[in-house]
Design a protein around this motif. Sequence first.
Motif, mmCIF file in Angstrom:
data_model
loop_
_atom_site.group_PDB
_atom_site.id
_atom_site.type_symbol
_atom_site.label_atom_id
_atom_site.label_comp_id
_atom_site.label_asym_id
_atom_site.label_seq_id
_atom_site.Cartn_x
_atom_site.Cartn_y
_atom_site.Cartn_z
ATOM 1 N N ASP A 15 1.059 -1.636 -0.041
ATOM 2 C CA ASP A 15 -0.113 -0.139 -0.050
ATOM 3 C C ASP A 15 0.515 1.357 0.358
ATOM 4 O OD1 ASP A 15 -3.473 -1.176 0.812
ATOM 5 O OD2 ASP A 15 -1.530 -2.045 2.032
ATOM 6 N N PRO A 56 -1.143 -1.289 -11.924
ATOM 7 C CA PRO A 56 -1.600 -1.802 -10.951
ATOM 8 C C PRO A 56 -1.106 -1.003 -9.445
ATOM 9 C CG PRO A 56 -1.039 -3.172 -12.477
ATOM 10 C CD PRO A 56 -0.335 -2.653 -13.603
ATOM 11 N N ALA A 57 0.447 -0.548 -9.774
ATOM 12 C CA ALA A 57 1.020 -0.574 -8.479
ATOM 13 C C ALA A 57 1.352 1.268 -8.487
ATOM 14 C CB ALA A 57 2.652 -1.472 -8.657
ATOM 15 N N ASN A 106 -0.539 3.335 -7.947
ATOM 16 C CA ASN A 106 -1.193 4.382 -6.741
ATOM 17 C C ASN A 106 -0.074 4.576 -5.065
ATOM 18 O OD1 ASN A 106 -2.874 5.289 -8.375
ATOM 19 N ND2 ASN A 106 -3.821 3.191 -8.268
ATOM 20 N N THR A 107 1.074 3.277 -5.919
ATOM 21 C CA THR A 107 1.100 2.780 -4.299
ATOM 22 C C THR A 107 2.058 4.375 -3.568
ATOM 23 O OG1 THR A 107 2.733 1.053 -5.252
ATOM 24 C CG2 THR A 107 3.684 1.781 -3.340
#
Lengths: 317, 317
Positions: free
Chosen positions: B260, B290-291, B293-294
């Motif tokens: 997250d 997909p990552a 927005n970390t």
Amino acid sequence: MTSMKPYAFGIDIGGTTVKIGLFSTDGTFIESWEIPTRKEGEGAMILPDIARAIMKKLKEKGYAADDVEGVGVGVPGPVFEDGVVNGCVNLGWGVLDVRGQLSSLLGGMRVEVANDANVAALGEQWRGGGKGFKNVIMVTLGTGVGGGVIVEGKIVAGAHGAAGEIGHMTVNHHETIPCNCGRKGCLEQYASATGIVRKAKELLAASGKASCLRSVEDLTSKDVFDGAKIGDEICLQIVDFVGYTLGTALTYITSVTDPDVVVIGGGVSKAGQILLDAVDHHYREEAFKPAKNTAFKLAVLGNDAGMVGAVRMVISN
Amino acid sequence: MTSMKPYAFGIDIGGTTVKIGLFSTDGTFIESWEIPTRKEGEGAMILPDIARAIMKKLKEKGYAADDVEGVGVGVPGPVFEDGVVNGCVNLGWGVLDVRGQLSSLLGGMRVEVANDANVAALGEQWRGGGKGFKNVIMVTLGTGVGGGVIVEGKIVAGAHGAAGEIGHMTVNHHETIPCNCGRKGCLEQYASATGIVRKAKELLAASGKASCLRSVEDLTSKDVFDGAKIGDEICLQIVDFVGYTLGTALTYITSVTDPDVVVIGGGVSKAGQILLDAVDHHYREEAFKPAKNTAFKLAVLGNDAGMVGAVRMVISN
């Protein structure tokens, strides 16, 4: 373990067929069969079809619904920890609560859902190339490059359902040709079957060297490994390049979770030991000391890995 | 939670001092103090010193040994899952069963042991920059570069106790100067305080440009970030380079566990938002969708992260 019900199902939903396996909860495989994946109507029939197949099998066997410990499901898309699928283009699904819906269709049966690459990794960890180890990273080299991460015998799903999505690591910042994902220099562009063929064609065009590949019509990655096995220079060069690219990427990957073993699967892995050796060689040259002893193994479950890993989700204690 | 005893200790063993914290098992901090780390005799006195300090504190407070839920310990070396330390040069330890020995010294009290970087990551996940998230990667930028990986609120230790050892990823295959580890091109050579100073000196020597750094005598990474904040061109260039190097490495790292949030700590992180912005910018350019927005956050617990994470190991449910 003591209070487990006697049976469980492992289900691998693919774009064409759904593979269903019936197991004892002690892990014994009983039987498997396939049903078509009906994608019409945004895939609305897929879960009802699966539920029907399970209930029919129970009836056929004379088992009660209450004899079933649970149903594990692998899905070809990102899955959150709560079993909600975050869209799955291949099946026509948007965001879908697969765990909740399938469980309802099965009268409240326990359902666990995870991404198919992660589920295959769990299958290989439990029964395949990673057997005997709790910490495994699986890399799948097929048309694309995928992966799954197992820590302490459990799937790491990730905050966005994207853990193990290693195919799109940028390993070459000088690439000019775009990857399927739209970016450039992804691992998938070099270590997938498609990438290996592309590299072969590039080398054949750029080099004047003789090669057994020059007489092959529809070049595949298998031809490249076969050529390398008989000492073809161009083929050896490509295999070394694949080993270097993947081996280097794996030093990055293993530094994060420090697995006992890396399992390599997918169509390209049928090349066998020559692929492992190429990856292993470059990995050990590049790896930081504590992770230098990571083992490399070939996947052994093939297309069953998903079904086997899926059932594992509901029968691990 | 219901059956937990009222108190717990969190202990961070450093090369100079041991930091000990007393907590309620509901997570409330009660007090902390330090004792010297006596490294003589292969560090044989360290664990007895800690046990004595704990027993003394219990006596002082009027608590019984049976009031203690457990003792969590962070150690500056690799730790296997069973609490055995795999050698710790800084403390003089070889392979040492810290969990077993400290537990014996404390009359059988529950003891959990983990690597200090991992324990700090757990502290930041629980109470610091990663608060509210279960999946966190922490990167520590100090004299070296370290890291810790938290999945589902738990430390990932790794098969060789080396999970999160990201400082020695080879991010530059063209480096000519060796890293402390003996290899070349490690992340630590660019993103540590030492690495930032080295880069600054290189740039100052190679460029004829004016820079506020030219008048600084003992150049530190802080000078570089301070210069960047007032728009010094050479400093901005270095900060961008650090952001690029670390941001790119983080795309590799996050693709494995898909956290997250990435928490950035260590001395270099005192630079604050300007560092986060530089890393964030390059990360988003390079990351797979997909990552993307970390989140990136600064560590907030400073030197307390180890003690806080250590106690968390024995009071998480």
